[in-house]
Scaffold this active site. Sequence first.
Site, PDB file in Angstrom:
ATOM      1  N   CYS A  51       5.406   3.168  -5.823  1.00 50.00           N
ATOM      2  CA  CYS A  51       4.341   2.227  -6.191  1.00 50.00           C
ATOM      3  C   CYS A  51       4.721   1.417  -7.426  1.00 50.00           C
ATOM      4  CB  CYS A  51       3.067   3.023  -6.451  1.00 50.00           C
ATOM      5  SG  CYS A  51       1.748   2.102  -7.277  1.00 50.00           S
ATOM      6  N   TRP A  84      -2.842  10.550  -2.129  1.00 54.45           N
ATOM      7  CA  TRP A  84      -1.432  10.806  -2.389  1.00 54.45           C
ATOM      8  C   TRP A  84      -1.248  12.320  -2.427  1.00 54.45           C
ATOM      9  CZ3 TRP A  84       2.226   6.957  -2.861  1.00 54.45           C
ATOM     10  CH2 TRP A  84       1.743   5.652  -3.047  1.00 54.45           C
ATOM     11  N   THR A 118      -5.821   6.829  -6.657  1.00 55.78           N
ATOM     12  CA  THR A 118      -4.709   5.957  -7.014  1.00 55.78           C
ATOM     13  C   THR A 118      -3.717   6.630  -7.963  1.00 55.78           C
ATOM     14  OG1 THR A 118      -5.824   4.976  -8.933  1.00 55.78           O
ATOM     15  CG2 THR A 118      -6.226   3.955  -6.787  1.00 55.78           C
ATOM     16  N   VAL A 119      -2.511   6.117  -7.932  1.00 51.68           N
ATOM     17  CA  VAL A 119      -1.483   6.460  -8.919  1.00 51.68           C
ATOM     18  C   VAL A 119      -1.119   5.173  -9.658  1.00 51.68           C
ATOM     19  CG1 VAL A 119      -0.488   8.445  -7.746  1.00 51.68           C
ATOM     20  CG2 VAL A 119       0.303   6.152  -7.135  1.00 51.68           C
ATOM     21  N   TYR A 182       0.510  -9.301  -2.898  1.00 52.30           N
ATOM     22  CA  TYR A 182      -0.475  -8.616  -2.062  1.00 52.30           C
ATOM     23  C   TYR A 182      -1.437  -9.610  -1.414  1.00 52.30           C
ATOM     24  CZ  TYR A 182       1.097  -4.093  -3.746  1.00 52.30           C
ATOM     25  OH  TYR A 182       1.863  -2.983  -4.002  1.00 52.30           O
TER      26      TYR A 182
END
Length: 341
Positions: A51, A84, A118-119, A182
Amino acid sequence: MTTSESENGAYVEPGEFKRDTNYITTRITADGRDGYRVEPGRYRLVATRACPWANRTLIVRRLLGLESVLSLGLCGPTHDKRSWTFDLDPGEVDPVLGIHFLRDAYLARYPDYPRGITVPAIVEVATGQVVTNDYAQMTLDFSTEWTEYQRAGAPQLYPKDLREEIDLVNRRVYTEVNNGVYRCGFAGDQTAYDAAYDRLFTALDWLEERLSTQRYLVGDTITEADVRLFTTLARFDPVYHGHFKCNRQKLDEFPVLWAYARDLYQTPGFGDTTDFTQIKEHYYIVHTDINPTRIVPKGPNLAGWLTPHGREALGGNPFGEGTPPPPPPVAERVPTGHQPA
């Protein structure tokens, strides 16, 4: 196109792509004003090399030498709608947090957490609770709040006299480039895609011109601004050019940006935290709306990342009055074969 969750709180919607930017904004600070004081060993950074937002934290943590005070848990490059996961570890369980799903750390603090998992995220080890996933503030705090524990010779990534300019550059890079790719890849219709494409390449042309006369984005050393741009550039040819339809030209067809990206890649802390195999696996396997076959391309050829860049002629020094970080700990090295040889 139906609404579906993508990476890091991003969503595909009819028309223009939208990103959910409502993160957990609790901060870990030197004075502990949010209830979380900077302390060695108290927290664990959870990231993934795949990511771009998480890759920033890996670079900054390494540049500043925080490895011994802030441990690292690495998730694999893919995930499902739930979370994740720590599928790279024995038994697919993080050895410190004792969990398989990163989601468990979120739910430990917020049992009804309504947003995407999220990470990067920082988790308090003793409680197993997520403290923050505010990736933009996270790296700034590494520079400004964790100073007591930075290594000798750590660079000034967010110097006070340059913060206003760094912030201005970061805003444009975020909206037009980091998030711009994105907007192209997840555009819901042709009009939205065309507009996103034009905005992205307008910004890349601006960066090409800006960097033609200076080695780094702000000042004559690497700063937070360079870290934020680099993680998008590193993914441009392997992923964004084809997968996200950002195909006016490849990164290696921008003479200045390509040299700049190589300069950073060859700087300790950047290339040695970049895993091209995991990058490709993440995007091509997880984004089934775009790539339903989940076939991961073999290319591009990565050898060019190691070729001379000539950027030294512009002056500047990557670490200013500081020094390069030592080699990464053995346990944190990118696997053999995941980088250009």
